[in-house]
Design an enzyme around this catalytic site. Structure first.
Site, PDB file in Angstrom:
ATOM      1  N   LEU A   1       1.673  -6.299  -4.548  1.00 54.09           N
ATOM      2  CA  LEU A   1       3.076  -6.474  -4.141  1.00 54.09           C
ATOM      3  C   LEU A   1       3.995  -6.481  -5.349  1.00 54.09           C
ATOM      4  CD1 LEU A   1       3.267  -9.289  -1.426  1.00 54.09           C
ATOM      5  CD2 LEU A   1       3.159  -6.824  -1.100  1.00 54.09           C
TER       6      LEU A   1
ATOM      7  N   GLU B   1       8.555  -1.303   4.572  1.00 52.25           N
ATOM      8  CA  GLU B   1       9.315  -0.067   4.380  1.00 52.25           C
ATOM      9  C   GLU B   1      10.261   0.157   5.551  1.00 52.25           C
ATOM     10  OE1 GLU B   1       9.259   1.450   1.611  1.00 52.25           O
ATOM     11  OE2 GLU B   1       7.405   0.712   0.685  1.00 52.25           O
TER      12      GLU B   1
ATOM     13  N   TYR C   1       9.680  -9.221 -21.237  1.00 47.69           N
ATOM     14  CA  TYR C   1       8.647  -9.094 -20.195  1.00 47.69           C
ATOM     15  C   TYR C   1       7.632 -10.238 -20.241  1.00 47.69           C
ATOM     16  CZ  TYR C   1       5.670  -7.280 -16.650  1.00 47.69           C
ATOM     17  OH  TYR C   1       4.958  -7.186 -15.479  1.00 47.69           O
TER      18      TYR C   1
ATOM     19  N   ALA D   1       0.786  -1.244   0.000  1.00 46.18           N
ATOM     20  CA  ALA D   1       0.000   0.000   0.000  1.00 46.18           C
ATOM     21  C   ALA D   1       0.811   1.282   0.000  1.00 46.18           C
ATOM     22  CB  ALA D   1      -0.911   0.002   1.231  1.00 46.18           C
ATOM     23  N   SER D   2       2.154   1.181  -0.020  1.00 48.70           N
ATOM     24  CA  SER D   2       2.935   2.377   0.288  1.00 48.70           C
ATOM     25  C   SER D   2       3.491   3.133  -0.916  1.00 48.70           C
ATOM     26  CB  SER D   2       4.100   1.984   1.205  1.00 48.70           C
ATOM     27  OG  SER D   2       4.833   0.925   0.621  1.00 48.70           O
TER      28      SER D   2
HETATM   29  P1  NAD Z   1       5.924  -0.714  -6.163  1.00 51.56           P
HETATM   30  O1  NAD Z   1       7.320  -1.193  -6.069  1.00 51.56           O
HETATM   31  O2  NAD Z   1       5.681   0.751  -6.310  1.00 51.56           O
HETATM   32  O3  NAD Z   1       5.099  -1.182  -4.838  1.00 51.56           O
HETATM   33  C1  NAD Z   1       5.294  -2.412  -4.243  1.00 51.56           C
HETATM   34  C2  NAD Z   1       4.639  -2.464  -2.870  1.00 51.56           C
HETATM   35  O4  NAD Z   1       4.884  -3.770  -2.325  1.00 51.56           O
HETATM   36  C3  NAD Z   1       5.201  -1.461  -1.839  1.00 51.56           C
HETATM   37  O5  NAD Z   1       4.131  -0.995  -1.027  1.00 51.56           O
HETATM   38  C4  NAD Z   1       6.145  -2.316  -0.995  1.00 51.56           C
HETATM   39  O6  NAD Z   1       6.341  -1.855   0.338  1.00 51.56           O
HETATM   40  C5  NAD Z   1       5.372  -3.625  -1.004  1.00 51.56           C
HETATM   41  N1  NAD Z   1       6.209  -4.798  -0.697  1.00 51.56           N
HETATM   42  C6  NAD Z   1       7.247  -5.319  -1.392  1.00 51.56           C
HETATM   43  N2  NAD Z   1       7.710  -6.429  -0.783  1.00 51.56           N
HETATM   44  C7  NAD Z   1       6.936  -6.621   0.317  1.00 51.56           C
HETATM   45  C8  NAD Z   1       6.881  -7.592   1.345  1.00 51.56           C
HETATM   46  N3  NAD Z   1       7.728  -8.628   1.381  1.00 51.56           N
HETATM   47  N4  NAD Z   1       5.956  -7.446   2.321  1.00 51.56           N
HETATM   48  C9  NAD Z   1       5.083  -6.414   2.334  1.00 51.56           C
HETATM   49  N5  NAD Z   1       5.066  -5.475   1.353  1.00 51.56           N
HETATM   50  C10 NAD Z   1       5.982  -5.568   0.378  1.00 51.56           C
HETATM   51  O7  NAD Z   1       5.247  -1.542  -7.321  1.00 51.56           O
HETATM   52  P2  NAD Z   1       4.161  -1.193  -8.435  1.00 51.56           P
HETATM   53  O8  NAD Z   1       4.881  -0.822  -9.673  1.00 51.56           O
HETATM   54  O9  NAD Z   1       3.075  -0.327  -7.898  1.00 51.56           O
HETATM   55  O10 NAD Z   1       3.589  -2.659  -8.693  1.00 51.56           O
HETATM   56  C11 NAD Z   1       2.479  -3.190  -8.032  1.00 51.56           C
HETATM   57  C12 NAD Z   1       1.841  -4.236  -8.935  1.00 51.56           C
HETATM   58  O11 NAD Z   1       1.397  -3.599 -10.127  1.00 51.56           O
HETATM   59  C13 NAD Z   1       2.801  -5.351  -9.359  1.00 51.56           C
HETATM   60  O12 NAD Z   1       2.110  -6.567  -9.415  1.00 51.56           O
HETATM   61  C14 NAD Z   1       3.211  -4.914 -10.756  1.00 51.56           C
HETATM   62  O13 NAD Z   1       3.606  -5.986 -11.577  1.00 51.56           O
HETATM   63  C15 NAD Z   1       1.901  -4.325 -11.244  1.00 51.56           C
HETATM   64  N6  NAD Z   1       2.043  -3.431 -12.415  1.00 51.56           N
HETATM   65  C16 NAD Z   1       3.040  -2.502 -12.485  1.00 51.56           C
HETATM   66  C17 NAD Z   1       3.171  -1.729 -13.626  1.00 51.56           C
HETATM   67  C18 NAD Z   1       4.267  -0.710 -13.764  1.00 51.56           C
HETATM   68  O14 NAD Z   1       4.544  -0.265 -14.866  1.00 51.56           O
HETATM   69  N7  NAD Z   1       4.876  -0.286 -12.690  1.00 51.56           N
HETATM   70  C19 NAD Z   1       2.271  -1.885 -14.700  1.00 51.56           C
HETATM   71  C20 NAD Z   1       1.246  -2.808 -14.580  1.00 51.56           C
HETATM   72  C21 NAD Z   1       1.142  -3.581 -13.422  1.00 51.56           C
END
Ligand code: NAD
Length: 396
Positions: free
Chosen positions: A138, A74, A234, A48-49
């Site tokens: 995540l 975090e 990818y 969520a962060s």
């Molecule tokens: P991000 O890195 O911004 O966020 C990840 C979150 O997971 C953070 O809140 C982090 O604290 C948490 N986290 C990581 N490991 C953890 C653990 N062991 N325990 C608890 N929390 C944990 O990632 P994002 O880019 O927002 O990606 C989120 C989802 O969206 C993923 O499944 C990603 O594949 C998908 N997504 C991302 C994109 C992109 O371009 N960034 C596009 C489509 C889909």
């Protein structure tokens, strides 16, 4: 202290508390401007962060007035080190949410563990009773199996044959050829263990057994598909295998929660700048070209615009507009034929000499710095700031 960005490879090792707060405020401002909608009441967000999870939390709170419980991993500020961006984001989010009378609590720890699942369940029981939306967002480089304690690591590699493609160092603007050797079978298996659907299923099982899922609850995980250009690295690579597994988990979860009339969905979101996407070869160049084309067409979106649209025009609109594989698509504008045709054309043309003209590298860089709270307007980066910032619900 005065906080400046510091880099180690693709990773920024510092974050700015005031800049992160500004970032969160902008997202809250966007949702408020769009207006309220009828949405979920009690929401659990796992991851969520930052990124899509944070945008989901902000949209639920300020768009639908939901109570939110956020789980993340975090780092608080220790000694002379700043906290991680997700820490500062959450501190800022909770402060505004509480000031405006919304319930918001957070749990900081390893979401893959039994302990954090138990702690989450106790908090839901005590404060919410049941949740009607569970978001699984995540993104992690590794996972410790909660039972065997074996550690799995995810990699971003092609499968079967080496990959070679154009890429850009977004700090310098230098285009080069990236070469990545194919993954071993073990690397493929481990990536699926980390980023596939196993842990999503474990969460829903645990929540169900604890009787904290509301009747007709919805659970949502985020995925990505992307264009032909990035496919070998990818969607056809190790991470794509993990996404296939995540998407296939929808059926498992639906069978599991049939008696509750619950429903699992995968939402395919747009490519955006995050810590992980910046580290994938080819992707920074693709995103820079994509941003250029989408901004020119007036259809560019960030995390908050994507998630607000996902909630209001898909999940809570009654029109999910599922694709053939049963997925929700908010990458529809990214994947539009005219957008992809232009990106493919620019891809062929782009060189070191014309990159500033053809690609939105500045946009990529700005978004990257903003992830860590840098480069935001209205922030005095020369000013002394206290790097120690409390997250209200973690103080109790
Ligand atoms: P991000 O890195 O911004 O966020 C990840 C979150 O997971 C953070 O809140 C982090 O604290 C948490 N986290 C990581 N490991 C953890 C653990 N062991 N325990 C608890 N929390 C944990 O990632 P994002 O880019 O927002 O990606 C989120 C989802 O969206 C993923 O499944 C990603 O594949 C998908 N997504 C991302 C994109 C992109 O371009 N960034 C596009 C489509 C889909």
């Amino acid at each position: 202290m005065v906080i400046q960005p510091k880099f180690r490879g693709f990773i920024c090792t510092t974050a700015h508390p005031v800049g992160c707060a500004e970032n969160v405020k902008q997202q809250i401002g966007y949702v408020k401007k769009q207006g309220k909608f009828n949405g979920p009441k009690n929401v659990l967000i796992i991851g969520a962060s930052t990124g899509y999870g944070l945008a989901s939390r902000i949209t639920a709170t300020f768009g639908a007035g939901s109570k939110t419980l956020g789980v993340f991993f975090e780092r608080p500020a220790i000694g002379g080190r700043t906290a991680s961006a997700g820490w500062y984001n959450t501190a800022a989010f909770e402060k505004v949410a509480l000031a405006e009378g919304y319930y918001a609590k957070s749990i900081n720890g390893d979401a893959f563990s039994h302990e954090i699942k138990d702690q989450t369940i106790q908090t839901i029981k005590a404060d919410m009773g049941k949740v009607d939306l569970v978001i699984y967002s995540l993104a992690s480089p590794r996972r410790t199996d909660p039972d065997t304690k074996q550690i799995y690591t995810s990699v971003i590699k092609p499968i079967g044959k080496p990959f070679q493609g154009k890429t850009v160092d977004f700090h310098t603007g230098e285009i080069s050829t990236a070469k990545v050797e194919p993954a071993t079978e073990q690397e493929e298996i481990e990536t699926v263990k980390v980023m596939g659907g196993e842990d999503w299923i474990l969460w829903i099982k645990a929540l169900k057994e604890a009787n904290v899922l509301a009747d007709q609850f919805v659970t949502l995980a985020y995925s990505y598909v992307g264009p032909k250009l990035t496919r070998p690295i990818y969607r056809d690579g190790t991470i794509g295998k993990a996404k296939d597994d995540l998407e296939a988990s929808v059926d498992t979860i639906n069978a599991l929660v049939k008696d509750l009339n619950g429903q699992a969905y995968v939402a395919v979101n747009k490519a955006l700048v995050t810590q992980s996407s910046s580290a994938i070869p080819v992707v920074p160049l693709y995103i820079s070209l994509l941003f250029k084309v989408m901004k020119e067409k007036g259809i560019h979106e960030g995390c908050i615009e994507q998630i607000y649209r996902l909630f209001t025009e898909r999940i809570y609109s009654g029109d999910l507009a599922l694709d053939e594989q049963g997925r929700i698509r908010v990458d529809d504008w990214e994947m539009r034929e005219d957008v992809q045709a232009e990106v493919a054309k620019l891809w062929e043309q782009v060189t070191n000499d014309n990159i500033d003209l053809l690609a939105d590298l500045a946009g990529f860089r700005n978004d990257f710095f903003a992830l860590f709270g840098f480069g935001l307007p209205n922030v005095d980066y020369e000013a002394e700031v206290d790097q120690v910032v409390a997250i209200p619900s973690l103080e109790e």
